[in-house]
Motif scaffolding. Structure first.
Motif, PDB file in Angstrom:
ATOM      1  N   THR A 150       0.864  -1.180   0.000  1.00  0.00           N
ATOM      2  CA  THR A 150       0.000   0.000   0.000  1.00  0.00           C
ATOM      3  C   THR A 150       0.897   1.226   0.000  1.00  0.00           C
ATOM      4  O   THR A 150       2.095   1.131   0.262  1.00  0.00           O
ATOM      5  N   SER A 151       0.326   2.392  -0.294  1.00  0.00           N
ATOM      6  CA  SER A 151       1.123   3.618  -0.332  1.00  0.00           C
ATOM      7  C   SER A 151       0.272   4.795   0.117  1.00  0.00           C
ATOM      8  O   SER A 151      -0.922   4.662   0.379  1.00  0.00           O
ATOM      9  N   HIS A 152       0.908   5.957   0.201  1.00  0.00           N
ATOM     10  CA  HIS A 152       0.190   7.190   0.514  1.00  0.00           C
ATOM     11  C   HIS A 152      -0.325   7.862  -0.756  1.00  0.00           C
ATOM     12  O   HIS A 152      -0.900   8.950  -0.686  1.00  0.00           O
ATOM     13  N   SER A 153      -0.124   7.234  -1.901  1.00  0.00           N
ATOM     14  CA  SER A 153      -0.601   7.785  -3.164  1.00  0.00           C
ATOM     15  C   SER A 153      -2.116   7.659  -3.269  1.00  0.00           C
ATOM     16  O   SER A 153      -2.741   6.817  -2.621  1.00  0.00           O
ATOM     17  N   ALA A 154      -2.686   8.474  -4.139  1.00  0.00           N
ATOM     18  CA  ALA A 154      -4.105   8.370  -4.438  1.00  0.00           C
ATOM     19  C   ALA A 154      -4.359   7.148  -5.303  1.00  0.00           C
ATOM     20  O   ALA A 154      -3.457   6.660  -5.978  1.00  0.00           O
ATOM     21  N   PRO A 155      -5.595   6.624  -5.305  1.00  0.00           N
ATOM     22  CA  PRO A 155      -5.937   5.531  -6.221  1.00  0.00           C
ATOM     23  C   PRO A 155      -5.699   5.976  -7.670  1.00  0.00           C
ATOM     24  O   PRO A 155      -5.517   7.173  -7.909  1.00  0.00           O
ATOM     25  N   PRO A 156      -5.699   5.108  -8.666  1.00  0.00           N
ATOM     26  CA  PRO A 156      -6.164   3.731  -8.610  1.00  0.00           C
ATOM     27  C   PRO A 156      -5.063   2.752  -8.221  1.00  0.00           C
ATOM     28  O   PRO A 156      -3.879   3.067  -8.334  1.00  0.00           O
ATOM     29  N   PRO A 157      -5.453   1.546  -7.761  1.00  0.00           N
ATOM     30  CA  PRO A 157      -4.462   0.491  -7.557  1.00  0.00           C
ATOM     31  C   PRO A 157      -3.779   0.132  -8.880  1.00  0.00           C
ATOM     32  O   PRO A 157      -4.367   0.298  -9.950  1.00  0.00           O
ATOM     33  N   PHE A 158      -2.541  -0.379  -8.798  1.00  0.00           N
ATOM     34  CA  PHE A 158      -1.829  -0.742 -10.016  1.00  0.00           C
ATOM     35  C   PHE A 158      -0.791  -1.813  -9.719  1.00  0.00           C
ATOM     36  O   PHE A 158      -0.406  -2.036  -8.571  1.00  0.00           O
TER      37      PHE A 158
ATOM     38  N   VAL B 255       4.419  13.003 -19.818  1.00  0.00           N
ATOM     39  CA  VAL B 255       4.922  12.482 -18.557  1.00  0.00           C
ATOM     40  C   VAL B 255       3.772  12.348 -17.561  1.00  0.00           C
ATOM     41  O   VAL B 255       2.919  13.230 -17.443  1.00  0.00           O
ATOM     42  N   VAL B 256       3.744  11.215 -16.829  1.00  0.00           N
ATOM     43  CA  VAL B 256       2.740  10.995 -15.787  1.00  0.00           C
ATOM     44  C   VAL B 256       3.454  10.619 -14.496  1.00  0.00           C
ATOM     45  O   VAL B 256       4.534  10.015 -14.521  1.00  0.00           O
ATOM     46  N   PRO B 257       2.870  10.937 -13.337  1.00  0.00           N
ATOM     47  CA  PRO B 257       3.486  10.539 -12.071  1.00  0.00           C
ATOM     48  C   PRO B 257       3.089   9.131 -11.657  1.00  0.00           C
ATOM     49  O   PRO B 257       2.000   8.651 -11.975  1.00  0.00           O
ATOM     50  N   ILE B 258       3.989   8.479 -10.948  1.00  0.00           N
ATOM     51  CA  ILE B 258       3.770   7.166 -10.350  1.00  0.00           C
ATOM     52  C   ILE B 258       4.134   7.277  -8.874  1.00  0.00           C
ATOM     53  O   ILE B 258       5.155   7.869  -8.528  1.00  0.00           O
ATOM     54  N   LEU B 259       3.306   6.708  -8.002  1.00  0.00           N
ATOM     55  CA  LEU B 259       3.544   6.761  -6.559  1.00  0.00           C
ATOM     56  C   LEU B 259       3.730   8.200  -6.072  1.00  0.00           C
ATOM     57  O   LEU B 259       4.557   8.477  -5.194  1.00  0.00           O
ATOM     58  N   ALA B 260       2.935   9.103  -6.630  1.00  0.00           N
ATOM     59  CA  ALA B 260       3.028  10.510  -6.253  1.00  0.00           C
ATOM     60  C   ALA B 260       2.566  10.697  -4.806  1.00  0.00           C
ATOM     61  O   ALA B 260       1.463  10.305  -4.440  1.00  0.00           O
TER      62      ALA B 260
ATOM     63  N   HIS C 148       4.950  19.715  -1.555  1.00  0.00           N
ATOM     64  CA  HIS C 148       3.664  19.872  -2.247  1.00  0.00           C
ATOM     65  C   HIS C 148       3.715  19.070  -3.549  1.00  0.00           C
ATOM     66  O   HIS C 148       4.659  19.189  -4.319  1.00  0.00           O
ATOM     67  N   VAL C 149       2.692  18.244  -3.783  1.00  0.00           N
ATOM     68  CA  VAL C 149       2.540  17.482  -5.017  1.00  0.00           C
ATOM     69  C   VAL C 149       1.263  17.935  -5.697  1.00  0.00           C
ATOM     70  O   VAL C 149       0.207  17.995  -5.063  1.00  0.00           O
ATOM     71  N   HIS C 150       1.338  18.257  -6.984  1.00  0.00           N
ATOM     72  CA  HIS C 150       0.217  18.901  -7.672  1.00  0.00           C
ATOM     73  C   HIS C 150      -0.525  17.994  -8.646  1.00  0.00           C
ATOM     74  O   HIS C 150      -1.552  18.416  -9.210  1.00  0.00           O
ATOM     75  N   TYR C 151      -0.052  16.768  -8.853  1.00  0.00           N
ATOM     76  CA  TYR C 151      -0.719  15.838  -9.777  1.00  0.00           C
ATOM     77  C   TYR C 151      -0.808  14.459  -9.137  1.00  0.00           C
ATOM     78  O   TYR C 151       0.043  14.088  -8.321  1.00  0.00           O
ATOM     79  N   VAL C 152      -1.829  13.708  -9.505  1.00  0.00           N
ATOM     80  CA  VAL C 152      -2.037  12.374  -8.953  1.00  0.00           C
ATOM     81  C   VAL C 152      -1.512  11.329  -9.933  1.00  0.00           C
ATOM     82  O   VAL C 152      -1.191  11.625 -11.084  1.00  0.00           O
ATOM     83  N   ASN C 153      -1.454  10.099  -9.462  1.00  0.00           N
ATOM     84  CA  ASN C 153      -0.919   9.009 -10.272  1.00  0.00           C
ATOM     85  C   ASN C 153      -1.597   8.898 -11.631  1.00  0.00           C
ATOM     86  O   ASN C 153      -2.829   8.940 -11.735  1.00  0.00           O
TER      87      ASN C 153
END
Length: 288
Positions: free
Chosen positions: A105-113, A241-246, A211-216
């Motif tokens: 699990t992580s502190h990132s927002a969904p979705p699971p991956f 570019v997309v973030p992973i585990l943001a 501060h993080v401005h975009y979700v996974n």
């Protein structure tokens, strides 16, 4: 480390690992739930191995005690560091398995991956057999994780750390994993194509308020600021570019990982997957 063996409906030998990180109790709860739900004996010749990995860190409620277990593979049996000595023991427990699933699990927002570090027919079956929309190809990142050192291993981020949703989703994903490999025959497996995101590089964190401005998996326009703190301002220099585990607070040293969508992983038996053979199609490679 605790190992629990259960019977399989088929011939495959598979393993599910929870508790690699001690502050991620969802994996431990999922493994315990599976141990209660699955039969000790099965009709097949295979095996379902359930593992609770980092018992010392789980008891302490911390990610690790001496060093991050999922950054310590292949490890050293003679090390004075608990997790570094534990790593080869865990690897030995899943050695020779036809498929391995590691729960996180992580502190990132969904979705699971899902995450893999090397595409094999088994990995294809695992990923496309679980209810995830994305799989991260981490082969170009760290080489010290369980999925990068043990063949046929897939990691799955089942949800937000500490949430009941992560436990419920992770349990259902494990059942889907077992069905995909024929270890559970309560219902037919379901396979679906999965979007591939190639991990490019880790995004370092400095100090101060993050501060993080975009979700996974949210595409960031060129010039956008992905994350910042008192040391860094990470501005995206190109499109796609997309973030992973943001995450702002999930990791001590990074805000997450930059990635790119590179194609689709097709289910086994499809024309694009070459009838299940381990062949990476053009759609699964970065465009030249």
């Amino acid at each position: 480390m605790e190992t629990i063996d259960r019977g399989s409906a088929g011939s495959a030998r598979v393993a599910i690992v929870g508790g690699i990180h001690g502050d991620e109790p969802a994996g431990v709860r999922i493994v315990r739930r599976l141990a209660d739900a699955l039969d000790e004996d099965g009709d097949g010749t295979g095996c379902i191995r359930l593992i609770i990995a980092n018992e010392r860190a789980i008891k302490a409620g911390t990610r690790y005690t001496d060093t991050d277990l999922n950054r310590a593979f292949p490890g050293d049996a003679d090390s004075d560091e608990y997790e570094r000595a534990l790593a080869p023991r865990l690897a030995a427990e899943v050695d020779g398995m036809d498929a391995v699933l590691a729960l996180h699990t992580s502190h990132s927002a969904p979705p699971p991956f899902a995450i893999h570090s090397g595409l094999t027919p088994s990995v294809r079956r695992t990923v496309t057999g679980m209810p995830v929309e994305y799989v991260v190809d981490a082969s170009g990142l760290r080489g010290t994780t369980l999925d990068s050192t043990v063949p046929h291993t897939v990691s799955i981020e089942v949800g937000r750390q500490g949430s009941e949703e992560a436990v419920e989703f992770g349990y259902e994903a494990c059942l889907a994993f077992l069905r995909a490999h024929g270890a559970l025959d309560d219902e037919p497996p379901t396979f679906t194509p999965t979007t591939v995101v190639e991990g490019d590089e880790e995004v370092p964190k400095g100090g101060g308020e993050p501060h993080v401005h975009y979700v996974n998996f949210e595409e960031m326009p060129e010039g956008a600021v992905f994350a910042e703190d008192d040391v860094y301002t990470h501005r995206v220099t190109e499109s796609g570019v997309v973030p992973i585990l943001a995450s702002e607070h999930g990791y001590e040293e990074i805000f997450g990982i930059y990635g790119r969508v590179t194609g689709t992983l097709e289910q086994p038996g499809s024309a694009a997957s070459d009838d299940g053979e381990d062949r990476v199609d053009a759609t699964e490679k970065r465009a030249e």
